[in-house]
Design an enzyme around this catalytic site. Structure first.
Site, PDB file in Angstrom:
ATOM      1  N   SER A 145       4.691  10.226  -0.201  1.00  0.00           N
ATOM      2  CA  SER A 145       4.210   9.836  -1.533  1.00  0.00           C
ATOM      3  C   SER A 145       3.962  11.037  -2.443  1.00  0.00           C
ATOM      4  CB  SER A 145       2.934   8.998  -1.423  1.00  0.00           C
ATOM      5  OG  SER A 145       1.860   9.766  -0.936  1.00  0.00           O
ATOM      6  N   LYS A 182      -3.846  12.389  -2.773  1.00  0.00           N
ATOM      7  CA  LYS A 182      -3.439  11.877  -4.083  1.00  0.00           C
ATOM      8  C   LYS A 182      -3.980  12.776  -5.195  1.00  0.00           C
ATOM      9  CE  LYS A 182      -1.457   8.126  -2.541  1.00  0.00           C
ATOM     10  NZ  LYS A 182       0.000   7.926  -2.650  1.00  0.00           N
TER      11      LYS A 182
END
Length: 226
Positions: A145, A182
């Protein structure tokens, strides 16, 4: 932005000088590689690679075993200058000092301190790259990701803290899920977790949902095995 290092950066400092010293130490013993292998528990083939410089990464315990068998110091082989005040968790190599940092495979909800974590390995960072008295861990990344900046199996050096600046890359825990890496974006009444890989849409948590987000720490470095 964080710094990205290749693991070889730490392991190959003056590699040719280190192998020369290992070779000299082995010759000094007058032992054959077979005899030295029996004394150290290190395979003969590995000892030969260490002495010729064919192997870039040599475990610390093997350097120590060779040094003991050869009657020289670990500091001699690594070129470490004497310093009586060096803490026990610091491994100097030449003129750079390295601190041993635990590697963990995951961060789970409820993890509060190092004692709660499952340590899978250890790795090293220059002591100048960390703040004394703070807690750091390496987290091994899974998934893509954050590709291409952070790849699967990369090690991210995480400074453990419960807050992150707007736009920083952090290890975040959502509810009872494992921690994820993230980019954290704060807005009026919302927190948004963004991936670098455009294939993964951002996740936004608004109002009361914001309490589902817990910061474990911020990413300071990335280490990658080539």
């Amino acid at each position: 932005m964080w710094d990205t290092y290749v693991i070889i950066y730490i392991e190959v400092i003056r590699m040719s000088e280190r192998s020369d010293r290992i070779l000299k130490a082995i010759k000094k013993t007058g032992l054959s590689y077979n005899e030295l292998a029996k004394q150290t528990g290190i395979p003969k083939s590995a000892l030969q690679r260490y002495a010729t410089g064919e192997t870039e990464k040599i475990p610390v315990d093997r350097i120590e075993a060779i040094a003991r068998a050869a009657g020289v110091s670990y500091k001699y082989i690594t070129g470490w200058r004497e310093n009586e005040n060096t803490p026990s968790n610091i491994i100097p190599i030449d003129d750079i000092q390295f601190v041993k940092i635990p590697v963990i495979g995951q961060v789970a909800a409820g993890t509060q301190c190092l004692a709660d974590m499952e340590i899978t390995d250890y790795n090293y960072v220059p002591s100048d790259d960390i703040v004394s008295g703070e807690t750091y861990v390496f987290l091994r990344v899974t998934g893509d990701s954050m590709y291409p900046d952070i790849k699967e199996n990369d090690l991210v050096l995480v400074k453990c803290q419960n807050a992150a600046d707007n736009g920083s890359i952090a290890v975040v825990i959502i509810d009872n899920e494992d921690g994820i890496v993230k980019r954290v974006i704060y807005g009026k009444n919302f927190i948004e977790l963004q991936s670098i890989n455009p294939m993964y849409p951002p996740r936004r948590f608004e109002n009361d949902e914001m309490t589902r987000i817990h910061i474990f720490g911020i990413v300071k470095q990335i280490k990658r095995i080539l």
